[in-house]
Design an enzyme around this catalytic site. Structure first.
Site, short mmCIF file in Angstrom:
data_model
loop_
_atom_site.label_atom_id
_atom_site.label_comp_id
_atom_site.label_asym_id
_atom_site.label_seq_id
_atom_site.Cartn_x
_atom_site.Cartn_y
_atom_site.Cartn_z
N ASP A 82 -7.53 2.71 23.51
CA ASP A 82 -8.12 3.08 22.70
C ASP A 82 -7.95 4.39 22.23
O ASP A 82 -7.75 5.34 22.96
CB ASP A 82 -9.89 3.35 23.31
N LEU B 296 -0.33 -6.72 10.59
CA LEU B 296 1.16 -6.14 10.26
C LEU B 296 1.87 -5.00 11.86
O LEU B 296 2.97 -6.22 11.80
CB LEU B 296 0.92 -4.90 9.98
N LYS C 89 -7.16 7.21 5.03
CA LYS C 89 -6.33 7.10 5.41
C LYS C 89 -5.60 8.18 4.83
O LYS C 89 -4.38 8.66 5.38
CB LYS C 89 -5.89 5.52 5.03
N TYR D 35 -13.20 5.32 3.72
CA TYR D 35 -11.80 4.39 4.46
C TYR D 35 -10.51 5.10 3.92
O TYR D 35 -9.81 5.61 4.74
CB TYR D 35 -11.71 2.46 4.20
N ALA E 209 1.35 -1.88 -0.13
CA ALA E 209 0.03 -2.15 -1.06
C ALA E 209 -0.42 -3.90 -1.18
O ALA E 209 1.29 -4.00 -1.44
CB ALA E 209 0.52 -1.90 -2.78
N GLY E 210 -1.62 -4.06 -1.14
CA GLY E 210 -1.81 -5.25 -1.07
C GLY E 210 -0.90 -6.55 -0.12
O GLY E 210 -0.54 -6.86 -0.49
N THR F 59 0.06 1.49 13.39
CA THR F 59 -0.68 0.48 12.83
C THR F 59 -2.20 0.24 12.84
O THR F 59 -2.52 0.33 11.92
CB THR F 59 0.28 -0.49 12.60
N ALA F 60 -2.29 0.89 13.45
CA ALA F 60 -3.89 0.49 14.06
C ALA F 60 -4.93 0.92 12.51
O ALA F 60 -4.72 2.44 12.61
CB ALA F 60 -4.35 1.08 15.08
#
Length: 371
Positions: A62, A22, A158, A154, A183-184, A84-85
């Protein structure tokens, strides 16, 4: 406050994870639409998906290292951060904690200390998905599902990260935040959606489906997700311009989360068959076997346990059986009203682009191997 139209540059922007799937699409879209922006890409490793542009610089770092992040932000002094990481879904829980939770909090601290104006976080549409819930036109009023109620750790991390981002809004007053819930995501360069589907076709496993294909599902082209992030950053900068004025609740972007999808929920197996067709499949529907979803779930349970003993990944899991037979689609009315979001690329074109990218990469690899 009207939907912002006059932001022509993001100023100095840091795209965290900007070499990822992304992230690099966001960098590319900024270059196309807001070329006066100065972009710093921060990633753990910056060797992949680099853009050849004098306005883009690359920095290894990092995000779990607070001192390193504070030093980086003090040096770059960004106006905007787009974060976005995120680690791969299947990595250990400790990695999800380290990156999604600790890393996000470190970025927030570094951004607050360095005078960042706008902070956009990539969350997930699954933060409202529970183990027994189906998402039918889900909107942002649905509660987060975390902890013991959330089967995917996970996703819990988030959600925790999203909460931290939104709670940090206006602390200080000039620091504005929001979250994007895609989404997806699929498209050029993805490793989680299209490649496994195409591999299923190539290995001859495309002649069956789980369930009756009556469940609607959201898949979102990556370029549209990138566009949603840009609109959010522009909206936050627009709000920053009118501080200390607070927008009306119906117009507010800072402190808010937004679902971003293609706005085209599709029957789950129709999407997969469209991917297979773009890759060359011409199987007729009459040749497709229907596997009962409850039976598939049982098979997934057995295979998970068996392959766990063998230390391998099964070809069918309980999660796959569930996702392929459940409703999971969302409303994008809020993003449309407050961000001015409308998908740039429809589902058919997105599938065409994503599959063609894989075919082109395979051809290049074959040519290289034959040299």
């Amino acid at each position: 406050m009207s939907v912002p139209q006059k932001i022509t540059s993001l100023g100095k922007v840091v795209v965290v994870g900007g070499c990822g799937f992304l992230g690099h699409h966001i960098v590319k879209l900024i270059l196309e639409r807001l070329p006066a922006s100065q972009i710093s890409v921060l990633d753990l490793r910056t060797t992949a998906n680099r853009q050849d542009s004098p306005t883009v610089s690359y920095h290894d770092g990092d995000i779990s290292d607070l001192d390193a992040m504070q030093a980086f932000f003090a040096k770059t002094k960004p106006d905007v951060v787009i974060h976005t990481a995120s680690p791969h879904f299947h990595l250990p829980a400790a990695v999800h904690d380290k990156v999604n939770v600790t890393g996000t909090k470190n970025l927030l601290k570094a951004a607050q200390d360095s005078g960042v104006k706008a902070f956009v976080y990539t969350s997930s549409a699954s933060v409202v998905l529970g183990p027994h819930t189906e998402l039918v036109n889900a909107d942002e009023t649905w509660p987060l599902v975390t902890g013991d109620a959330q089967p995917e750790y996970y996703t819990t991390t988030k959600a925790y990260a999203e909460s931290a981002v939104l709670e940090a809004n206006r602390t200080p007053t000039s620091f504005l935040t929001c979250a994007i819930r895609p989404a997806g995501i699929f498209g050029e360069g993805d490793i989680q959606v299209l490649p496994p589907m195409i591999n299923t076709y190539r290995t001859g496993k495309n002649k069956f489906q789980i369930g009756e294909n009556e469940n609607l599902f959201d898949f979102t082209y990556v370029g549209n997700v990138a566009y949603g992030h840009l609109l959010a950053a522009q909206a936050l900068l627009h709000t920053h311009r009118i501080l200390p004025t607070v927008p009306l609740d119906s117009e507010k972007v800072d402190g808010e989360a937004f679902f971003i999808t293609n706005g085209q929920p599709v029957y789950f197996w129709d999407f997969i068959r469209a991917v297979w067709h773009a890759a060359g499949d011409r199987t007729k529907l009459s040749q497709v076997w229907h596997l009962d979803k409850d039976f598939a779930y049982v098979i997934g349970t057995v295979m998970e346990n068996l392959f766990w003993v063998l230390g391998k990944k099964p070809t069918l899991t309980r999660a796959q059986a569930r996702y392929s037979t459940m409703h999971k689609y969302h409303s994008i009315k809020k993003a449309n009203a407050r961000l001015g979001y409308k998908p740039l690329v429809d589902l058919e074109e997105g599938i065409k682009r994503g599959v063609q990218y894989i075919l082109d990469q395979d051809e290049k690899a074959a040519q290289k191997k034959g040299q």
